[in-house]
Write a protein that holds these residues in place. Structure first.
Motif, PDB file in Angstrom:
ATOM      1  N   ALA A  16     110.523 -98.308-178.242  1.00 34.41           N
ATOM      2  CA  ALA A  16     109.411 -98.248-177.294  1.00 34.41           C
ATOM      3  C   ALA A  16     109.815 -97.534-176.009  1.00 34.41           C
ATOM      4  N   ALA A  17     111.047 -97.745-175.572  1.00 30.43           N
ATOM      5  CA  ALA A  17     111.521 -97.083-174.359  1.00 30.43           C
ATOM      6  C   ALA A  17     111.679 -95.583-174.571  1.00 30.43           C
ATOM      7  N   ALA A 273     116.691 -95.040-171.292  1.00 35.13           N
ATOM      8  CA  ALA A 273     115.482 -94.317-171.669  1.00 35.13           C
ATOM      9  C   ALA A 273     114.333 -94.620-170.714  1.00 35.13           C
ATOM     10  N   GLU A 274     114.258 -95.859-170.266  1.00 35.09           N
ATOM     11  CA  GLU A 274     113.200 -96.220-169.317  1.00 35.09           C
ATOM     12  C   GLU A 274     113.354 -95.466-168.000  1.00 35.09           C
ATOM     13  N   SER A 275     114.598 -95.255-167.571  1.00 39.35           N
ATOM     14  CA  SER A 275     114.820 -94.511-166.324  1.00 39.35           C
ATOM     15  C   SER A 275     114.424 -93.045-166.492  1.00 39.35           C
ATOM     16  N   VAL A 276     114.653 -92.499-167.685  1.00 35.47           N
ATOM     17  CA  VAL A 276     114.240 -91.121-167.959  1.00 35.47           C
ATOM     18  C   VAL A 276     112.725 -91.037-168.069  1.00 35.47           C
ATOM     19  N   ALA A 277     112.126 -92.032-168.691  1.00 35.42           N
ATOM     20  CA  ALA A 277     110.684 -92.014-168.940  1.00 35.42           C
ATOM     21  C   ALA A 277     109.860 -92.222-167.676  1.00 35.42           C
ATOM     22  N   GLU A 278     110.442 -92.861-166.664  1.00 37.06           N
ATOM     23  CA  GLU A 278     109.675 -93.183-165.450  1.00 37.06           C
ATOM     24  C   GLU A 278     109.026 -91.955-164.815  1.00 37.06           C
ATOM     25  N   PRO A 279     109.766 -90.869-164.572  1.00 35.16           N
ATOM     26  CA  PRO A 279     109.103 -89.684-163.999  1.00 35.16           C
ATOM     27  C   PRO A 279     108.142 -89.007-164.973  1.00 35.16           C
ATOM     28  N   LEU A 286     100.700 -88.600-169.865  1.00 35.09           N
ATOM     29  CA  LEU A 286     100.867 -89.384-171.079  1.00 35.09           C
ATOM     30  C   LEU A 286      99.747 -90.414-171.199  1.00 35.09           C
ATOM     31  N   PRO A 287      99.409 -90.830-172.428  1.00 33.26           N
ATOM     32  CA  PRO A 287      98.352 -91.826-172.596  1.00 33.26           C
ATOM     33  C   PRO A 287      98.620 -93.085-171.795  1.00 33.26           C
ATOM     34  N   ALA A 289      98.953 -93.354-168.682  1.00 29.21           N
ATOM     35  CA  ALA A 289      99.682 -93.107-167.429  1.00 29.21           C
ATOM     36  C   ALA A 289      98.759 -92.434-166.422  1.00 29.21           C
ATOM     37  N   ARG A 290      98.973 -92.717-165.172  1.00 28.98           N
ATOM     38  CA  ARG A 290      98.212 -92.112-164.075  1.00 28.98           C
ATOM     39  C   ARG A 290      99.176 -91.743-162.955  1.00 28.98           C
ATOM     40  N   LYS A 291      98.916 -90.599-162.341  1.00 33.41           N
ATOM     41  CA  LYS A 291      99.734 -90.210-161.199  1.00 33.41           C
ATOM     42  C   LYS A 291      99.561 -91.207-160.066  1.00 33.41           C
ATOM     43  N   GLY A 292     100.648 -91.389-159.292  1.00 33.41           N
ATOM     44  CA  GLY A 292     100.570 -92.282-158.154  1.00 33.41           C
ATOM     45  C   GLY A 292     100.871 -93.690-158.518  1.00 33.41           C
TER      46      GLY A 292
END
Length: 292
Positions: A16-17, A273-279, A286-287, A289-292
């Motif tokens: 998932a991450a 992976a979560e740290s990479v996925a954050e930005p 991504l589905p 996800a929203r900016k801000g």
């Protein structure tokens, strides 16, 4: 091999991450631009061609079978026509270029070469290589497992995430077939969880309104879903039991590769992976996800 055997929960958490890292390719603007440059203009063509290209210039029947819940008619409208526009090799090159460009833009050149990305890449690659020893009955995964590994750490991470995703996906299809769940059953019961709108699933998978209405009626008749006066779908007790059993079976069919990194490796991979996925999520493309 590590001695701390991972549980299905460990493996699911790691997968998932990694998922946002893989699915970036379907939503990044670089992908549409790169595919357009080789003559593949519309999103449906891009998706079917890019995801199936690892299997070679296969026909629509193979693509529809391995993608499972997409309307075969939608696949036939794209495949094999796409291969006369761009060869599978050209499509795969465009796909990799798009991912490389997107990850460099979003993460930054420094981050893609960071120790965190390198460590995540090695962990994910170790699990993916273990998966490559288990290709039996997993055709879409096997196609991707036969591709050459990229050299840069961020691309290794993306390729490994892709392999682990397709390994799980093929296992999920096996679970669906074993449980007698049709493509439309899968979509209708998914929508009935409330996690996603049925209208989105219908359009994105290429089904007509009549097809989907028939799918809803069938799921209602089998006692999997109910529909209220406003047309809102809900899972019945039987539907919830079915969905839960499918997820458990999918998890069980997906855990084997993660034994190569153990429970500790799964936890570390998920953290990295979560740290990479954050930005990537912050980009807002991504589905969910929203900016801000």
């Amino acid at each position: 091999m590590p001695h701390d055997a991972p549980s299905t929960d460990n493996a699911r958490t790691a997968w998932a991450a990694l998922e946002p890292v893989h699915i970036l390719v379907y939503f990044a603007p670089e992908a549409q631009a790169r595919y357009s440059a080789i003559g593949l203009e519309d999103r449906a063509t891009n998706y079917f061609a890019a995801r199936s290209a690892a299997m070679g210039a296969v026909g629509p029947g193979t693509v529809a079978a391995t993608f499972y819940n997409f309307n075969p008619a939608a696949v036939r409208s794209v495949i094999p026509r796409a291969w006369s526009t761009a060869s599978p090799e050209t499509v795969l090159e465009a796909r990799n270029d798009a991912v490389d460009q997107a990850l460099r833009r979003i993460l930054g050149d420094g981050a893609v070469a960071s120790e965190a990305v390198q460590e995540a890449a090695e962990l994910a690659r170790t699990a993916a290589l273990a998966a490559a020893d288990l290709p039996h009955g997993r055709p879409l995964f096997a196609g991707h497992a036969g591709l050459e590994w990229p050299g840069d750490p961020h691309m290794v991470l993306w390729h490994a995430a892709t392999l682990l995703r397709e390994f799980r996906g093929d296992g999920h299809i096996a679970a669906l077939i074993d449980a007698g769940v049709s493509p439309l059953d899968a979509l209708v019961t998914h929508a009935a969880t409330g996690a996603i709108k049925l209208s989105f699933l219908r359009k994105s998978r290429g089904w007509s309104r009549e097809d989907m209405d028939a799918g809803v009626r069938g799921a209602v008749e089998r006692g999997l879903v109910s529909v209220d006066e406003e047309g809102t779908l809900s899972l019945t007790d039987a539907g919830r039991t079915l969905r839960s059993a499918l997820e458990e079976r999918t998890d069980a069919l997906s855990v084997a590769p993660y034994a190569a990194i153990g429970a500790t490796g799964c936890a570390r991979l998920a953290e990295l992976a979560e740290s990479v996925a954050e930005p990537l999520k912050a980009e807002g493309i991504l589905p969910g996800a929203r900016k801000g």
